[in-house]
Scaffold this active site. Sequence first.
Site, short mmCIF file in Angstrom:
data_model
loop_
_atom_site.label_atom_id
_atom_site.label_comp_id
_atom_site.label_asym_id
_atom_site.label_seq_id
_atom_site.Cartn_x
_atom_site.Cartn_y
_atom_site.Cartn_z
N CYS A 164 36.53 50.08 0.18
CA CYS A 164 36.29 49.43 1.47
C CYS A 164 36.17 50.45 2.60
O CYS A 164 35.22 50.41 3.38
CB CYS A 164 37.42 48.44 1.77
SG CYS A 164 37.27 47.71 3.41
N CYS A 184 32.89 48.26 2.79
CA CYS A 184 32.86 47.41 3.99
C CYS A 184 32.76 48.18 5.30
O CYS A 184 31.95 47.83 6.16
CB CYS A 184 34.12 46.55 4.08
SG CYS A 184 34.93 46.19 2.55
N LYS A 240 29.55 50.34 5.75
CA LYS A 240 28.46 49.36 5.75
C LYS A 240 28.34 48.67 7.11
O LYS A 240 27.27 48.58 7.69
CB LYS A 240 28.71 48.34 4.62
CG LYS A 240 27.67 47.28 4.40
CD LYS A 240 27.84 46.04 5.23
CE LYS A 240 29.17 45.39 5.18
NZ LYS A 240 29.51 44.72 3.95
N TYR A 293 25.11 40.58 -2.59
CA TYR A 293 25.61 41.04 -1.29
C TYR A 293 25.05 42.43 -0.93
O TYR A 293 24.54 42.65 0.14
CB TYR A 293 27.12 41.26 -1.35
CG TYR A 293 28.06 40.11 -1.28
CD1 TYR A 293 28.70 39.79 -0.09
CD2 TYR A 293 28.38 39.37 -2.41
CE1 TYR A 293 29.64 38.78 -0.03
CE2 TYR A 293 29.32 38.36 -2.35
CZ TYR A 293 29.95 38.06 -1.16
OH TYR A 293 30.87 37.07 -1.09
N GLU A 336 22.30 43.28 2.01
CA GLU A 336 22.83 43.96 3.21
C GLU A 336 22.08 45.28 3.46
O GLU A 336 21.68 45.57 4.59
CB GLU A 336 24.34 44.21 3.07
CG GLU A 336 25.14 42.92 3.17
CD GLU A 336 26.65 43.10 3.08
OE1 GLU A 336 27.35 42.16 3.48
OE2 GLU A 336 27.12 44.15 2.62
N HIS A 346 30.63 25.39 25.96
CA HIS A 346 29.23 25.56 26.31
C HIS A 346 29.03 26.76 27.24
O HIS A 346 29.85 26.96 28.12
CB HIS A 346 28.75 24.27 26.99
CG HIS A 346 27.29 24.25 27.26
ND1 HIS A 346 26.36 24.16 26.24
CD2 HIS A 346 26.60 24.33 28.42
CE1 HIS A 346 25.15 24.18 26.78
NE2 HIS A 346 25.26 24.28 28.09
N GLU A 348 29.13 25.74 19.36
CA GLU A 348 29.41 24.37 19.81
C GLU A 348 28.68 23.34 18.94
O GLU A 348 29.09 22.20 18.84
CB GLU A 348 29.05 24.19 21.29
CG GLU A 348 27.57 24.25 21.60
CD GLU A 348 27.28 24.14 23.10
OE1 GLU A 348 27.62 23.11 23.69
OE2 GLU A 348 26.73 25.10 23.67
P1 NDP Z 1 26.52 40.71 -6.93
O1 NDP Z 1 27.24 40.21 -8.12
O2 NDP Z 1 26.73 40.06 -5.62
O3 NDP Z 1 24.94 40.71 -7.21
C1 NDP Z 1 24.42 41.32 -8.34
C2 NDP Z 1 22.91 41.16 -8.34
O4 NDP Z 1 22.36 41.90 -9.43
C3 NDP Z 1 22.45 39.73 -8.54
O5 NDP Z 1 21.23 39.56 -7.88
C4 NDP Z 1 22.27 39.66 -10.07
O6 NDP Z 1 21.30 38.71 -10.46
C5 NDP Z 1 21.72 41.03 -10.36
N1 NDP Z 1 22.02 41.52 -11.71
C6 NDP Z 1 23.21 41.56 -12.33
N2 NDP Z 1 23.11 42.15 -13.54
C7 NDP Z 1 21.81 42.49 -13.68
C8 NDP Z 1 21.06 43.14 -14.72
N3 NDP Z 1 21.64 43.54 -15.84
N4 NDP Z 1 19.75 43.34 -14.53
C9 NDP Z 1 19.15 42.93 -13.40
N5 NDP Z 1 19.79 42.32 -12.39
C10 NDP Z 1 21.11 42.11 -12.52
O7 NDP Z 1 26.88 42.27 -6.86
P2 NDP Z 1 26.82 43.35 -5.72
O8 NDP Z 1 26.67 44.64 -6.43
O9 NDP Z 1 25.82 43.01 -4.67
O10 NDP Z 1 28.25 43.26 -5.06
C11 NDP Z 1 29.43 43.38 -5.87
C12 NDP Z 1 30.59 42.65 -5.24
O11 NDP Z 1 31.02 43.38 -4.10
C13 NDP Z 1 30.25 41.27 -4.71
O12 NDP Z 1 30.38 40.29 -5.70
C14 NDP Z 1 31.24 41.09 -3.61
O13 NDP Z 1 32.41 40.51 -4.11
C15 NDP Z 1 31.52 42.49 -3.13
N6 NDP Z 1 30.85 42.74 -1.84
C16 NDP Z 1 31.15 41.97 -0.75
C17 NDP Z 1 30.53 42.19 0.45
C18 NDP Z 1 30.86 41.33 1.62
O14 NDP Z 1 31.83 40.60 1.57
N7 NDP Z 1 30.07 41.34 2.69
C19 NDP Z 1 29.53 43.25 0.62
C20 NDP Z 1 29.27 43.98 -0.58
C21 NDP Z 1 29.91 43.72 -1.76
P3 NDP Z 1 21.66 37.16 -10.72
O15 NDP Z 1 21.87 36.55 -9.40
O16 NDP Z 1 20.47 36.66 -11.44
O17 NDP Z 1 22.90 37.19 -11.57
#
Ligand code: NDP
Length: 463
Positions: free
Chosen positions: A43, A48, A51, A180, A184, A439, A444
Amino acid sequence: MTPFDTDLFVIGAGSGGVRAARIAAGYGAKVKIAEEFRVGGTCVIRGCVPKKLYVYASRFADEFAEAAGYGWEIPEKPVFHWRSLVEAKEKEITRLSGIYRANLEKAGVELIEKRAVVEDCHTVRLHDGRKLRAKHILIATGASPVMEPHVPGIEHAISSNQIFDLKHFPHRLLIVGGGYIAVEFASIFARLGSAVSLCFRSDNVLRGFDQDMRKGVSEALTHAGVAVSPGTLPTRIARHAGGHLEVTLSDGRHVIADQVLIATGRKPHTANLGLERAGVELDASGAVKVDAVSQSNIPSIHAVGDVTNRINLTPVAIREGHAYADTVFGGKKIAVDHHNVPSAVFTTPELGTVGLTEEQARRTHDVVDIYKTSFRPMRATLSGAQEKTIMKIVVDGETDKVLGVHILGHDAGEMAQVLGIAVKMGATKADFDATMALHPTASEELVTMRTRTERHERLRAAE
Ligand code: NDP
């Protein structure tokens, strides 16, 4: 005489581990904590915090452009200096890491800045081979990015661990993934001036979020100039003599990029930690299996945060770490409530959410009422910005209880945090309606949406 060198040995000085260590020490426990990278964890160091700093940096692009509508004349096209941002970010996270370190010291926790692994249920082995006996061991090692799909040339790609500190600004950036992290960074780099391509395997970004919000985020990314390619993945990455990358996509296209960012998820950081040898059960994803008070199948070994793959968010890890220390060292058995956890996706505009999505509510409730609005925020009037704010309240049609709230718009994360209190308290739609509007604000709308947009009733089988 105690056979232990310490009461608690924590592996991993990120959000969850540091909180657990400090609280346990506050209860009088003798605590050691090991960290192989930098104190503060994902983080603070490469998640976080940096970012959000980059999100702030990226939003100036819109603000410079919109200022003219409010009477400002910006003399020349503003120029962005990547290295200045990286250096300023580095200074800030070094400061924060120092605060974490100072707080550990103040609490009397001994920091060991090296890797430690589990030897058995009460023993950890340090980098120099030394073994320490601990009454309790806490695994708080977090998660690390996965580099998938495994295509030829994947070694040329980077993960979110590297993107913050790139030596050169990526003028052409291809991002793989639709979660995510992917959205982002697409939103950040498009605003900082990169030509961003975003490709992912499914039909839309942000699986698991409310459909209307997913659609809104995807449209906002396109509006920001991101080339969004659903149902598309790289099949090959090649590095050319000039240093740039050529990516072959599954739809046959070739994209030239300075960097390829893989953001296809993160996996619990349990490899080579000695957990299997100690008999600790892991699930299929490699996460430590724990019960409601974060205890593994080995009574002396607990785990908190992303390494348990429950809800992978910093505040959740902190709560889990605190509850662990209260339970094991404070004599108060506390299980963290993982329901109605607010969260935000820091695209621009951002997505704030708490509770059930419409789709989840319709699966679990017989009658679901939807209140939805979409409008151009006031700040976009004079600036001429085309952005839209979308708000949706999901209500149990039988009890009037608010099940979820989803917002795409300015400060949606801030709104979601406050709405989290109301939803956690079990507020009804009538409570929202009884609250006076403030307002002029965008929020709101949350208390003035009187007309139901949709009602969904589940067909009950005839008895
Ligand atoms: P996510 O799990 O959010 O997203 C992973 C993405 O990769 C999805 O689009 C998924 O597709 C795709 N994917 C997964 N495996 C494969 C594969 N083998 N081949 C191709 N595509 C694949 O992971 P992130 O890495 O974005 O983030 C990890 C975690 O970090 C989040 O779950 C969150 O908890 C945390 N995080 C939170 C943030 C916040 O609160 N603002 C910011 C950044 C991270 P599909 O949808 O089809 O499964």
